[in-house]
Scaffold this motif. Structure first.
Motif, mmCIF file in Angstrom:
data_model
loop_
_atom_site.group_PDB
_atom_site.id
_atom_site.type_symbol
_atom_site.label_atom_id
_atom_site.label_comp_id
_atom_site.label_asym_id
_atom_site.label_seq_id
_atom_site.Cartn_x
_atom_site.Cartn_y
_atom_site.Cartn_z
ATOM 1 N N ARG A 266 -4.749 6.675 -1.757
ATOM 2 C CA ARG A 266 -4.206 5.342 -1.467
ATOM 3 C C ARG A 266 -4.149 4.489 -2.726
ATOM 4 N NH1 ARG A 266 -7.369 3.431 3.163
ATOM 5 N NH2 ARG A 266 -5.951 4.838 4.255
ATOM 6 N N LEU A 267 -2.967 3.933 -2.975
ATOM 7 C CA LEU A 267 -2.758 2.980 -4.048
ATOM 8 C C LEU A 267 -2.421 1.616 -3.453
ATOM 9 C CD1 LEU A 267 -0.318 5.045 -6.333
ATOM 10 C CD2 LEU A 267 -2.819 5.022 -6.420
ATOM 11 N N VAL A 268 -2.890 0.562 -4.099
ATOM 12 C CA VAL A 268 -2.416 -0.788 -3.807
ATOM 13 C C VAL A 268 -1.572 -1.225 -4.997
ATOM 14 C CG1 VAL A 268 -3.063 -3.209 -3.518
ATOM 15 C CG2 VAL A 268 -4.297 -1.431 -2.271
ATOM 16 N N VAL A 269 -0.369 -1.681 -4.715
ATOM 17 C CA VAL A 269 0.565 -2.103 -5.754
ATOM 18 C C VAL A 269 0.799 -3.602 -5.612
ATOM 19 C CG1 VAL A 269 2.844 -1.757 -6.756
ATOM 20 C CG2 VAL A 269 1.657 0.172 -5.669
ATOM 21 N N LEU B 208 -13.159 1.056 -9.751
ATOM 22 C CA LEU B 208 -11.772 1.222 -9.328
ATOM 23 C C LEU B 208 -10.838 1.149 -10.537
ATOM 24 C CD1 LEU B 208 -9.783 1.386 -6.889
ATOM 25 C CD2 LEU B 208 -9.668 -1.112 -7.003
ATOM 26 N N ALA B 209 -9.945 2.109 -10.652
ATOM 27 C CA ALA B 209 -8.954 2.103 -11.727
ATOM 28 C C ALA B 209 -7.921 1.002 -11.473
ATOM 29 C CB ALA B 209 -8.270 3.463 -11.816
ATOM 30 N N ASP C 61 -7.873 3.972 -4.102
ATOM 31 C CA ASP C 61 -8.114 4.831 -5.264
ATOM 32 C C ASP C 61 -7.688 4.195 -6.575
ATOM 33 O OD1 ASP C 61 -9.108 7.335 -3.968
ATOM 34 O OD2 ASP C 61 -7.196 7.160 -2.926
ATOM 35 N N ALA C 62 -6.735 3.295 -6.538
ATOM 36 C CA ALA C 62 -6.289 2.608 -7.752
ATOM 37 C C ALA C 62 -5.473 1.390 -7.361
ATOM 38 C CB ALA C 62 -5.462 3.532 -8.641
ATOM 39 N N VAL D 207 0.866 -1.178 0.000
ATOM 40 C CA VAL D 207 0.000 0.000 0.000
ATOM 41 C C VAL D 207 0.902 1.227 0.000
ATOM 42 C CG1 VAL D 207 -1.788 1.296 1.223
ATOM 43 C CG2 VAL D 207 -1.815 -1.213 1.273
ATOM 44 N N VAL D 208 0.601 2.169 -0.885
ATOM 45 C CA VAL D 208 1.306 3.448 -0.923
ATOM 46 C C VAL D 208 0.258 4.534 -0.742
ATOM 47 C CG1 VAL D 208 2.778 4.993 -2.255
ATOM 48 C CG2 VAL D 208 3.030 2.512 -2.498
#
Length: 256
Positions: free
Chosen positions: A30-33, A90-91, A53-54, A23-24
């Motif tokens: 908030r992004l999940v990578v 969700l993108a 958010d993406a 998570v970043v």
């Protein structure tokens, strides 16, 4: 920015250890990578899985994307979600075939996959060139050396930068992507050796060399498989890079 490790076991889960997922975030953005084996459970333990958010995929090997099928189920069938996921799909960013690959993984068979539509929940995108603005973050993707279409990702916000290698052998594109990064989150799947195949993964030494070449501020070593000696990989990285070197640990937060 804040980096939270959901899982960091390389190639396969280890005992009570999820594979790649992070998570970043900055403020409410908030992004999940990546979302590999076991990371959806870890995400729910530390963050609201609907407050994302993406979702960014470095590539589509299962240890980086397998839990997406469970994420579909959560978003589609949760009886009382805190927000309606259908109000804003969700993108999802990834390689060119991301939608088709993830639909096929979720569907029961090829016929069902052909009829499966996830557009009510997700909006699929390929990485742009040059950088792409995603939820207030600047995301730059560079194709790296791996057997499938794979990307390293540079994520910037508020003057701070994180570079995530994904899975890759050491390559010039990665050095350029990581240049001056405050934190380099670099895979290191093995120790150095003459029999290591090229264009696949990095050793601990190569991760350290990448940090030196890029002038990174800190090196976080990740994606060490459960059968690899983590201490030996970490020692290699520390011999190659004179700056701060730490081993990624699930559940730990790193300020960027």
């Amino acid at each position: 920015m804040l980096l939270t490790v959901l899982g960091c076991s390389g190639s396969a889960p280890g005992p009570n250890a999820a594979t790649s997922g992070y998570v970043v975030e900055s403020g409410d953005a908030r992004l999940v990578v990546d979302l590999g084996y076991g990371t959806l459970a870890a995400l729910q333990a530390v963050r609201d899985p609907f407050a994302v958010d993406a979702l960014l995929f470095s590539h589509l090997h299962p240890d980086h994307c397998a839990d997406f099928s469970g994420y579909i189920v959560l978003r589609r069938y949760h009886p009382a979600p805190p927000v309606d996921p259908r109000r804003r799909p969700l993108a999802v960013y990834g390689p060119a075939d991301t939608r088709d690959r993830l639909v096929a993984a979720y569907a029961c068979n090829a016929t069902e996959a052909a009829d499966t539509d996830l557009s009510d929940l997700f909006a699929f995108h390929e990485y742009g060139d040059p950088a792409t603005e995603i939820a207030g973050f600047t995301v730059t993707a560079a194709q790296v050396h791996h057997p499938c279409e794979a990307y390293g990702l540079r994520i910037e916000h508020g003057g701070r930068s994180l570079c995530y290698t994904g899975d890759t052998g050491l390559c010039d594109a990665l050095v350029r992507l990581a240049e001056g990064a405050d934190t380099l989150l670099a895979e290191a799947s093995w120790t150095e050796g003459p029999d290591r195949p090229a264009r696949l993964h990095m050793s601990g030494r190569q991760a350290g060399e990448l940090a030196v070449k890029a002038g990174a501020g800190r090196l976080v070593v990740t994606h060490v498989p459960p059968w690899t000696d983590k201490a030996a990989v970490l020692a290699e990285a520390r011999r190659a890079f004179p700056g701060e070197v730490v081993l990624a640990t699930a559940g730990v937060e790193y300020r960027i």
